[in-house]
Enzyme design. Structure first.
Site, PDB file in Angstrom:
ATOM      1  N   CYS A   1     -10.653  12.399  10.597  1.00  0.00           N
ATOM      2  CA  CYS A   1     -11.656  13.058   9.735  1.00  0.00           C
ATOM      3  C   CYS A   1     -12.731  13.744  10.564  1.00  0.00           C
ATOM      4  O   CYS A   1     -13.007  14.935  10.367  1.00  0.00           O
ATOM      5  CB  CYS A   1     -12.251  12.051   8.766  1.00  0.00           C
ATOM      6  SG  CYS A   1     -12.780  10.507   9.520  1.00  0.00           S
TER       7      CYS A   1
HETATM    8  N1  LIG Z   1     -10.565   6.389   5.661  1.00  0.00           N
HETATM    9  C1  LIG Z   1     -10.641   7.608   6.199  1.00  0.00           C
HETATM   10  O1  LIG Z   1     -11.604   8.366   5.970  1.00  0.00           O
HETATM   11  C2  LIG Z   1      -9.546   8.107   7.071  1.00  0.00           C
HETATM   12  C3  LIG Z   1      -8.525   7.279   7.501  1.00  0.00           C
HETATM   13  N2  LIG Z   1      -7.534   7.760   8.300  1.00  0.00           N
HETATM   14  C4  LIG Z   1      -6.456   6.905   8.767  1.00  0.00           C
HETATM   15  O2  LIG Z   1      -5.553   6.697   7.679  1.00  0.00           O
HETATM   16  C5  LIG Z   1      -4.967   5.391   7.769  1.00  0.00           C
HETATM   17  C6  LIG Z   1      -5.285   4.637   6.476  1.00  0.00           C
HETATM   18  O3  LIG Z   1      -6.702   4.544   6.368  1.00  0.00           O
HETATM   19  P1  LIG Z   1      -7.428   3.900   5.105  1.00  0.00           P
HETATM   20  O4  LIG Z   1      -6.709   4.224   3.872  1.00  0.00           O
HETATM   21  O5  LIG Z   1      -8.848   4.240   5.239  1.00  0.00           O
HETATM   22  O6  LIG Z   1      -7.237   2.349   5.417  1.00  0.00           O
HETATM   23  P2  LIG Z   1      -7.116   1.127   4.401  1.00  0.00           P
HETATM   24  O7  LIG Z   1      -7.490  -0.077   5.192  1.00  0.00           O
HETATM   25  O8  LIG Z   1      -7.870   1.430   3.156  1.00  0.00           O
HETATM   26  O9  LIG Z   1      -5.557   1.082   4.072  1.00  0.00           O
HETATM   27  C7  LIG Z   1      -4.607   0.741   5.033  1.00  0.00           C
HETATM   28  C8  LIG Z   1      -3.250   0.673   4.365  1.00  0.00           C
HETATM   29  O10 LIG Z   1      -2.266   0.345   5.349  1.00  0.00           O
HETATM   30  C9  LIG Z   1      -1.490  -0.753   4.857  1.00  0.00           C
HETATM   31  N3  LIG Z   1      -1.022  -1.571   5.979  1.00  0.00           N
HETATM   32  C10 LIG Z   1      -1.753  -2.354   6.796  1.00  0.00           C
HETATM   33  N4  LIG Z   1      -0.969  -2.939   7.712  1.00  0.00           N
HETATM   34  C11 LIG Z   1       0.296  -2.505   7.445  1.00  0.00           C
HETATM   35  C12 LIG Z   1       1.555  -2.784   7.991  1.00  0.00           C
HETATM   36  N5  LIG Z   1       1.689  -3.593   9.041  1.00  0.00           N
HETATM   37  N6  LIG Z   1       2.663  -2.233   7.414  1.00  0.00           N
HETATM   38  C13 LIG Z   1       2.550  -1.372   6.355  1.00  0.00           C
HETATM   39  N7  LIG Z   1       1.355  -1.081   5.789  1.00  0.00           N
HETATM   40  C14 LIG Z   1       0.266  -1.635   6.332  1.00  0.00           C
HETATM   41  C15 LIG Z   1      -2.451  -1.513   3.973  1.00  0.00           C
HETATM   42  O11 LIG Z   1      -1.706  -2.302   3.083  1.00  0.00           O
HETATM   43  P3  LIG Z   1      -2.084  -3.813   2.740  1.00  0.00           P
HETATM   44  O12 LIG Z   1      -3.442  -4.078   3.336  1.00  0.00           O
HETATM   45  O13 LIG Z   1      -2.070  -3.884   1.270  1.00  0.00           O
HETATM   46  O14 LIG Z   1      -1.053  -4.594   3.382  1.00  0.00           O
HETATM   47  C16 LIG Z   1      -3.161  -0.362   3.281  1.00  0.00           C
HETATM   48  O15 LIG Z   1      -2.364   0.140   2.231  1.00  0.00           O
HETATM   49  C17 LIG Z   1      -5.557   4.740   9.009  1.00  0.00           C
HETATM   50  O16 LIG Z   1      -4.724   4.981  10.107  1.00  0.00           O
HETATM   51  C18 LIG Z   1      -6.870   5.504   9.200  1.00  0.00           C
HETATM   52  O17 LIG Z   1      -7.261   5.458  10.530  1.00  0.00           O
HETATM   53  C19 LIG Z   1      -7.509   9.077   8.665  1.00  0.00           C
HETATM   54  C20 LIG Z   1      -8.496   9.941   8.285  1.00  0.00           C
HETATM   55  C21 LIG Z   1      -9.598   9.519   7.461  1.00  0.00           C
HETATM   56  C1  LIG Z   2     -16.994   5.377   9.000  1.00  0.00           C
HETATM   57  C2  LIG Z   2     -15.823   4.997   9.866  1.00  0.00           C
HETATM   58  O1  LIG Z   2     -15.660   3.864  10.259  1.00  0.00           O
HETATM   59  N1  LIG Z   2     -14.964   5.985  10.171  1.00  0.00           N
HETATM   60  C3  LIG Z   2     -13.787   5.785  10.968  1.00  0.00           C
HETATM   61  C4  LIG Z   2     -13.027   7.088  11.120  1.00  0.00           C
HETATM   62  C5  LIG Z   2     -11.920   7.254  10.143  1.00  0.00           C
HETATM   63  C6  LIG Z   2     -10.857   8.307  10.559  1.00  0.00           C
HETATM   64  O2  LIG Z   2     -10.866   9.480  10.602  1.00  0.00           O
HETATM   65  O3  LIG Z   2      -9.828   7.909  10.924  1.00  0.00           O
HETATM   66  P1  LIG Z   2      -8.750   7.692  12.035  1.00  0.00           P
HETATM   67  O4  LIG Z   2      -8.858   6.243  12.142  1.00  0.00           O
HETATM   68  O5  LIG Z   2      -7.530   8.131  11.393  1.00  0.00           O
HETATM   69  O6  LIG Z   2      -8.931   8.337  13.306  1.00  0.00           O
HETATM   70  C7  LIG Z   2     -14.145   5.296  12.366  1.00  0.00           C
HETATM   71  O7  LIG Z   2     -15.148   5.687  12.912  1.00  0.00           O
HETATM   72  O8  LIG Z   2     -13.310   4.593  12.935  1.00  0.00           O
END
Ligand SMILES: NC(=O)C1=CN([C@@H]2O[C@H](COP(=O)(O)OP(=O)(O)OC[C@H]3O[C@@H](n4cnc5c(N)ncnc54)[C@H](OP(=O)(O)O)[C@@H]3O)[C@@H](O)[C@H]2O)C=CC1
Ligand SMILES: CC(=O)N[C@@H](CCC(=O)OP(=O)(O)O)C(=O)O
Length: 350
Positions: free
Chosen positions: A156
């Site tokens: 992000c």
């Molecule tokens: N939040 C953000 O703004 C952003 C996040 N990302 C990236 O996107 C990904 C998801 O982020 P986010 O949705 O915020 O995280 P969450 O913690 O909200 O969700 C993580 C998801 O991954 C699943 N998960 C965890 N461990 C495993 C595993 N071993 N096998 C399969 N599924 C698994 C969890 O399922 P459960 O816990 O139910 O098992 C849950 O559905 C991360 O890599 C994050 O870095 C990228 C850009 C922006």
């Molecule tokens: C507020 C906050 O904790 N933000 C996350 C960034 C989330 C993101 O872009 O995700 P990736 O994990 O996919 O790189 C952090 O700083 O780790």
């Protein structure tokens, strides 16, 4: 109809992806998948994400080797909204079955293998997949994304930072002897859905974190082609992210050069909106847009560029859908941006 699965559907990014793909008429969501040991095991998607009640009322399935062997090759594409190390371990197994992979984690974003233990805490076991993976900044690499089997969807903060930096870098307007400084501010959903003391309601207060150590610093440097200082801040709101970037310009570069660079880069890119004043998170939250504005001080030879996005949409799920669209030869904005409403459209109704 393209058959897709979302792994990580109990999380915030997975939920946004499900919402976007459910409205995409060329997509059939085959499976919404969670981890083998998930606390959400046995629940429906809408039990966790109640705004989709009556729309996406389907059971969540747990990931397992058996699920992969049974259903993996039946998919056209898979989205990983999972922890970095999980994506790193599993993505290339889908590629080998001919399934396109859109990885929203950081499992394939960095090209230097040495950076994985330093910034992600694990050794990468799939160097050739790292080398083949295409960085998915949709406005900047559409042709390469269209051809890729594995797309590493940007983080992000890198999305907002690179949309601000790249027009100036690619036009060679930046003084490469000076550091680029990025101040990033993210809402709490950036940290994911799992409870954590640092991100709990009573604890969150605007503050810097992971200064000089954040994993997005090497990602931004790699894709900008320049050294950057990245200062992330956590802020007490749910969604949205702002990156404000300070760049030293080469001698003689003026405001019109900078304006031209941004217009050339984004005039045909509906997701990136060049604003007439500083962007606001409220104007992009819950949308796929990236709003950009800049000022130039010609005396000091400095440009300040600010970009606001929704961390879960342009910063994750919407950008993944842009990449998915590109990979099937569709417009990147398909099912993300509605047709522009103009007076002639309205007039035709009367
Ligand atoms: N939040 C953000 O703004 C952003 C996040 N990302 C990236 O996107 C990904 C998801 O982020 P986010 O949705 O915020 O995280 P969450 O913690 O909200 O969700 C993580 C998801 O991954 C699943 N998960 C965890 N461990 C495993 C595993 N071993 N096998 C399969 N599924 C698994 C969890 O399922 P459960 O816990 O139910 O098992 C849950 O559905 C991360 O890599 C994050 O870095 C990228 C850009 C922006
Ligand atoms: C507020 C906050 O904790 N933000 C996350 C960034 C989330 C993101 O872009 O995700 P990736 O994990 O996919 O790189 C952090 O700083 O780790």
């Amino acid at each position: 109809m393209k058959k897709v699965a979302i792994i990580g559907a109990s999380g915030y990014v997975g939920a946004e992806l499900a919402g976007l793909l459910a409205q995409h008429s060329k997509v059939s969501i085959e499976h919404l998948v969670i981890s083998e040991n998930s606390t959400s095991n046995g629940k429906n998607f809408a039990d966790l994400h109640a705004r989709w009640q009556g729309v996406i009322d389907v059971p969540l399935l747990t990931f397992s080797t058996q699920w992969f062997e049974t259903f993996g090759s039946q998919l056209d594409a898979v989205f990983f909204a999972t922890p970095h190390e999980f994506s790193a371990q599993w993505a290339s197994k889908f590629v080998e079955k001919g399934v396109k992979v859109f990885d929203l984690s950081g499992g394939f974003r960095l090209k230097s293998l040495d950076d994985y233990p330093t910034y992600y805490g694990f050794d990468h076991q799939y160097p050739s997949a790292v080398s083949d993976a295409q960085y998915g900044l949709a406005e900047w690499h559409p042709e390469a994304i269209a051809k890729a089997k594995l797309v590493a969807v940007p983080g992000c903060y890198p999305t907002a930072s690179l949309l601000a930096i790249k027009p100036l870098m690619t036009n060679q307007l930046v003084d490469e002897n000076q550091l680029i400084v990025i101040n990033g501010i993210s809402g709490v959903s950036g940290a994911g859905r799992n409870a954590n003391l640092a991100t709990s309601f009573n604890e969150v207060s605007l503050k810097p974190y992971n200064i000089l150590a954040h994993r997005h610093q090497p990602e931004i440097s790699q894709e900008a082609g320049a050294q950057v200082i990245f200062n992330p801040h956590l802020a007490p709101f749910k969604r949205g992210l702002l990156a404000t970037v300070t760049l030293s310009l080469k001698n003689g570069v003026n405001k019109s050069d900078v304006t031209q660079a941004f217009e050339n880069a984004y005039q045909d890119q509906p997701i990136v909106r060049i604003k007439q004043s500083w962007p606001q998170i409220d104007h992009v939250a819950h949308t796929p847009f990236a709003d950009v504005y800049f000022e130039v001080d010609e005396e000091k030879q400095v440009a300040v560029v600010s970009c606001a996005i929704d961390n879960l949409l342009k910063g994750a799920a919407a950008q993944a859908v842009q990449c998915f669209n590109l990979s099937y030869g569709w417009s990147s904005t398909e099912y993300l941006v509605p047709n522009t409403v103009s007076l002639s459209n309205i007039g035709s109704l009367s």
